[in-house]
Scaffold this motif. Sequence first.
Motif, mmCIF file in Angstrom:
data_model
loop_
_atom_site.group_PDB
_atom_site.id
_atom_site.type_symbol
_atom_site.label_atom_id
_atom_site.label_comp_id
_atom_site.label_asym_id
_atom_site.label_seq_id
_atom_site.Cartn_x
_atom_site.Cartn_y
_atom_site.Cartn_z
ATOM 1 N N THR A 143 0.853 -1.178 0.000
ATOM 2 C CA THR A 143 0.000 0.000 0.000
ATOM 3 C C THR A 143 0.898 1.240 0.000
ATOM 4 O O THR A 143 2.101 1.158 0.282
ATOM 5 C CB THR A 143 -0.891 0.034 1.253
ATOM 6 O OG1 THR A 143 -0.047 0.153 2.401
ATOM 7 C CG2 THR A 143 -1.771 -1.203 1.360
ATOM 8 N N TYR A 188 3.026 11.476 -3.862
ATOM 9 C CA TYR A 188 2.180 11.775 -5.023
ATOM 10 C C TYR A 188 2.833 12.807 -5.935
ATOM 11 O O TYR A 188 2.644 12.764 -7.163
ATOM 12 C CB TYR A 188 0.778 12.204 -4.577
ATOM 13 C CG TYR A 188 -0.060 11.010 -4.189
ATOM 14 C CD1 TYR A 188 -0.641 10.202 -5.155
ATOM 15 C CD2 TYR A 188 -0.243 10.666 -2.856
ATOM 16 C CE1 TYR A 188 -1.387 9.089 -4.810
ATOM 17 C CE2 TYR A 188 -0.993 9.556 -2.494
ATOM 18 C CZ TYR A 188 -1.563 8.768 -3.482
ATOM 19 O OH TYR A 188 -2.301 7.658 -3.142
ATOM 20 N N ARG A 196 5.156 10.938 -8.074
ATOM 21 C CA ARG A 196 4.402 10.256 -9.137
ATOM 22 C C ARG A 196 4.083 11.221 -10.276
ATOM 23 O O ARG A 196 4.209 10.876 -11.435
ATOM 24 C CB ARG A 196 3.117 9.643 -8.586
ATOM 25 C CG ARG A 196 3.395 8.377 -7.796
ATOM 26 C CD ARG A 196 2.172 7.574 -7.467
ATOM 27 N NE ARG A 196 1.094 7.542 -8.421
ATOM 28 C CZ ARG A 196 1.032 6.744 -9.497
ATOM 29 N NH1 ARG A 196 2.009 5.912 -9.756
ATOM 30 N NH2 ARG A 196 -0.017 6.753 -10.278
ATOM 31 N N ALA A 212 3.648 2.076 -10.004
ATOM 32 C CA ALA A 212 2.444 1.773 -9.224
ATOM 33 C C ALA A 212 1.267 1.643 -10.174
ATOM 34 O O ALA A 212 1.332 2.067 -11.328
ATOM 35 C CB ALA A 212 2.190 2.885 -8.204
ATOM 36 N N PHE A 213 0.203 1.055 -9.675
ATOM 37 C CA PHE A 213 -1.014 0.953 -10.478
ATOM 38 C C PHE A 213 -2.223 1.117 -9.577
ATOM 39 O O PHE A 213 -2.144 0.935 -8.369
ATOM 40 C CB PHE A 213 -1.068 -0.376 -11.244
ATOM 41 C CG PHE A 213 -1.107 -1.593 -10.363
ATOM 42 C CD1 PHE A 213 -2.316 -2.170 -10.018
ATOM 43 C CD2 PHE A 213 0.061 -2.161 -9.876
ATOM 44 C CE1 PHE A 213 -2.356 -3.286 -9.204
ATOM 45 C CE2 PHE A 213 0.028 -3.272 -9.070
ATOM 46 C CZ PHE A 213 -1.186 -3.845 -8.737
ATOM 47 N N LYS A 214 -3.334 1.502 -10.199
ATOM 48 C CA LYS A 214 -4.573 1.717 -9.456
ATOM 49 C C LYS A 214 -5.440 0.470 -9.493
ATOM 50 O O LYS A 214 -5.620 -0.146 -10.538
ATOM 51 C CB LYS A 214 -5.373 2.874 -10.064
ATOM 52 C CG LYS A 214 -4.918 4.219 -9.616
ATOM 53 C CD LYS A 214 -5.897 5.293 -10.062
ATOM 54 C CE LYS A 214 -5.393 6.637 -9.595
ATOM 55 N NZ LYS A 214 -6.305 7.706 -9.998
ATOM 56 N N LEU A 215 -5.989 0.155 -8.344
ATOM 57 C CA LEU A 215 -6.983 -0.899 -8.248
ATOM 58 C C LEU A 215 -8.333 -0.326 -8.697
ATOM 59 O O LEU A 215 -8.493 0.897 -8.782
ATOM 60 C CB LEU A 215 -7.085 -1.378 -6.796
ATOM 61 C CG LEU A 215 -5.824 -2.026 -6.211
ATOM 62 C CD1 LEU A 215 -6.045 -2.320 -4.728
ATOM 63 C CD2 LEU A 215 -5.470 -3.280 -6.962
ATOM 64 N N ASN A 220 -10.877 0.221 -7.101
ATOM 65 C CA ASN A 220 -11.435 1.134 -6.100
ATOM 66 C C ASN A 220 -10.656 2.454 -6.024
ATOM 67 O O ASN A 220 -10.947 3.298 -5.191
ATOM 68 C CB ASN A 220 -11.497 0.473 -4.723
ATOM 69 C CG ASN A 220 -10.128 0.153 -4.159
ATOM 70 O OD1 ASN A 220 -9.104 0.450 -4.754
ATOM 71 N ND2 ASN A 220 -10.121 -0.486 -3.007
ATOM 72 N N GLY A 221 -9.640 2.614 -6.882
ATOM 73 C CA GLY A 221 -8.883 3.857 -6.941
ATOM 74 C C GLY A 221 -7.626 3.881 -6.085
ATOM 75 O O GLY A 221 -6.834 4.815 -6.176
ATOM 76 N N GLU A 222 -7.441 2.872 -5.241
ATOM 77 C CA GLU A 222 -6.246 2.831 -4.402
ATOM 78 C C GLU A 222 -5.033 2.400 -5.221
ATOM 79 O O GLU A 222 -5.146 1.603 -6.138
ATOM 80 C CB GLU A 222 -6.447 1.862 -3.232
ATOM 81 C CG GLU A 222 -7.480 2.317 -2.247
ATOM 82 C CD GLU A 222 -7.635 1.348 -1.086
ATOM 83 O OE1 GLU A 222 -6.811 0.424 -0.949
ATOM 84 O OE2 GLU A 222 -8.600 1.520 -0.325
ATOM 85 N N LEU A 223 -3.868 2.930 -4.847
ATOM 86 C CA LEU A 223 -2.621 2.562 -5.516
ATOM 87 C C LEU A 223 -1.975 1.378 -4.824
ATOM 88 O O LEU A 223 -2.061 1.241 -3.603
ATOM 89 C CB LEU A 223 -1.634 3.730 -5.474
ATOM 90 C CG LEU A 223 -1.894 4.903 -6.403
ATOM 91 C CD1 LEU A 223 -0.832 5.970 -6.175
ATOM 92 C CD2 LEU A 223 -1.917 4.486 -7.846
ATOM 93 N N ARG A 224 -1.282 0.580 -5.621
ATOM 94 C CA ARG A 224 -0.475 -0.512 -5.091
ATOM 95 C C ARG A 224 0.858 -0.520 -5.842
ATOM 96 O O ARG A 224 0.934 -0.140 -7.004
ATOM 97 C CB ARG A 224 -1.143 -1.869 -5.272
ATOM 98 C CG ARG A 224 -2.382 -2.065 -4.434
ATOM 99 C CD ARG A 224 -2.060 -2.115 -2.945
ATOM 100 N NE ARG A 224 -3.219 -2.382 -2.132
ATOM 101 C CZ ARG A 224 -4.019 -1.466 -1.619
ATOM 102 N NH1 ARG A 224 -3.813 -0.191 -1.860
ATOM 103 N NH2 ARG A 224 -5.043 -1.802 -0.871
#
Length: 64
Positions: free
Chosen positions: A10, A27, A30, A38-41, A43-47
């Motif tokens: 996370t 951020y 980024r 990183a990539f977005k799930l 639901n908008g969260e980054l991993r």
Amino acid sequence: MDTRRDELMTVRQVLDELGGVSRRTFYRWRELGLGPAAFKLPNGELRVWRSDFTAWLRELEAAA
């Protein structure tokens, strides 16, 4: 890369491993293309894959 042994981090985990870098700084990196991959799930969260995070740190170390 063997993704079966990799883990998703996370943003909080990344920041903690960096010793308290602020979320705002992460951020900003980024936006500037300076942060780890990183990539977005959905639901908008980054991993961040741990392997990508480690590779990014090694690149920073080599450039120092």
